[in-house]
Design an enzyme around this catalytic site. Structure first.
Site, short mmCIF file in Angstrom:
data_model
loop_
_atom_site.label_atom_id
_atom_site.label_comp_id
_atom_site.label_asym_id
_atom_site.label_seq_id
_atom_site.Cartn_x
_atom_site.Cartn_y
_atom_site.Cartn_z
N GLY A 194 0.80 -1.21 0.00
CA GLY A 194 0.00 0.00 0.00
C GLY A 194 0.84 1.26 0.00
N CYS A 195 0.47 2.20 0.86
CA CYS A 195 1.13 3.49 0.90
C CYS A 195 2.57 3.41 1.38
CB CYS A 195 0.35 4.45 1.80
SG CYS A 195 -1.34 4.79 1.21
N ALA A 196 2.93 2.34 2.09
CA ALA A 196 4.30 2.18 2.56
C ALA A 196 5.25 1.78 1.45
CB ALA A 196 4.37 1.15 3.69
N ALA A 197 4.71 1.37 0.30
CA ALA A 197 5.53 0.76 -0.74
C ALA A 197 6.49 1.74 -1.40
CB ALA A 197 4.65 0.10 -1.79
#
Length: 370
Positions: A137-140
């Site tokens: 998700g956004c951590a990628a």
């Protein structure tokens, strides 16, 4: 020392404002028992504009997962190459100089990965490594930087191209009426980011150290339910408070290099919402201006998932960057709850230092250094 060069950012041409979003929510959900709460939450995101890959009238229609994924693939192939070319130009490299492509996306699915299509159509070498990242998700975005750093540490003359393609609007689910889902409909936007990590040479952020941190027992706080209609975004109300757990992880990582996380020169963090930035100010004892790049991304683009950290970093470049050797941190936050963290110093002095002709390619005949 591997260097993260200037990113290239691309956003679609269709724009929706906060006022239009609120008007649509009132129109589409007039009978919702928690409409006023949803409207207040959307208004408090700080998002003023978002870019969409389709006009809003098409975004609101759901033609089915097959059609949506086909649109994802077509739009990615139409838009990603231009961002890739600009990122390569910023790094003063060509496709032939790239040893690995990391492709990040959590809003559509392709197999073979987009990396295979890019290698076949943009002049990358057939030996180019492929690393798709789909489920962070956004951590990628932070994870992609860290995996590129790892690769360039193993192969010091290698170069890695990172590509993030997030069309969050293609995950819109008109039948999901939970307040968290209504909030996400007013928070997420579409965007593409590309950046090169050079093993040698280049200007930008010299990467010194990276790490991951997962907050235990939070797996269900941010997730997808995969159903017949596609990806259904699930957001727990406890998510905005996770900086109480992640801020100490940032501090501990900085201390590994004897840095004070509250005394750095620049901060590039994922702007999932204003509460995240506000809480980081509190927990790290920082003034709000230190997160101005992330907040500007949130205001002008919304949450563009993995591309946020690159959009914020591009704003730092736009401002001229800090002084040479300035210390900073890059952090992406996402499902898990996971933080992907990198420490680096600003390098404005290096020349391009292009690779010499005929040198060994990463991984061809020479093992990585011990």
């Amino acid at each position: 020392m591997a260097t993260l060069c200037r990113p290239a950012i691309a956003v679609p041409e269709h724009v929706i404002t906060r006022e239009q979003t609120l008007d649509l929510a009132r129109e589409l959900h007039a009978d919702h028992p928690q409409l006023e709460l949803a409207l207040r939450l959307i208004a408090n995101t700080g998002v003023q504009t978002r870019h969409l890959v389709q006009p809003i009238e098409d975004t609101l229609r759901h033609p089915g997962l097959t059609a949506r994924n086909a649109l994802y693939e077509a739009e990615a192939k139409a838009r990603v190459p231009e961002a890739a070319r600009r990122a390569l130009a910023f790094a003063e490299l060509s496709p032939q100089d790239i040893d690995m492509i990391i492709y990040v996306s959590c809003t559509g699915f392709m197999m073979p990965s987009m990396t295979a299509w890019l290698i076949n159509t943009m002049g990358f070498r057939p030996q180019t490594r492929q690393l798709p990242i789909a489920q962070l998700g956004c951590a990628a975005g932070g994870a992609a930087i860290n995996r590129a750093h790892d690769f360039c540490t193993a192969y010091p003359q290698a170069n890695v191209l990172i590509l993030c393609c997030e069309f969050c609007s293609l995950c819109y689910q008109p039948t999901d009426l939970a307040v968290g889902n209504l909030l996400s409909n007013g928070l997420f936007g579409d965007g593409i980011a590309a950046a090169v990590v050079r093993g040698q040479g280049g200007n930008g952020v010299e990467l010194h150290h990276n790490a991951s941190h997962l907050v235990p027992d939070t797996e269900e706080w941010i997730s997808y339910a995969v159903r017949d209609t596609g990806f259904h975004f699930l957001l727990d109300k406890r998510v905005p408070g996770t900086m109480a757990d992640l801020a100490p992880a940032l501090r501990e990582m900085a201390e590994l290099r004897d840095w004070d996380v509250s005394g750095l020169d620049f901060y590039i963090v994922h702007a999932g919402g204003p509460r995240i930035l506000d809480d980081l100010c509190t927990h790290l004892n920082l003034p709000p201006k230190m997160f101005r790049y992330s907040r500007a991304t949130l205001t002008e683009r919304g949450n563009i998932a993995s591309a946020v950290v690159f959009d914020a970093l591009e704003r730092l470049f736009d401002e001229g960057g800090p002084d040479h050797a300035a210390q900073g941190i890059i952090a992406g936050f996402g499902p898990g709850i996971t933080a992907e963290i990198a420490l680096g110093t600003w390098n404005a002095a290096k020349g391009p230092d292009q690779r010499p002709a005929g040198r060994l390619r990463a991984g061809q005949t020479q093992a990585a250094p011990a």
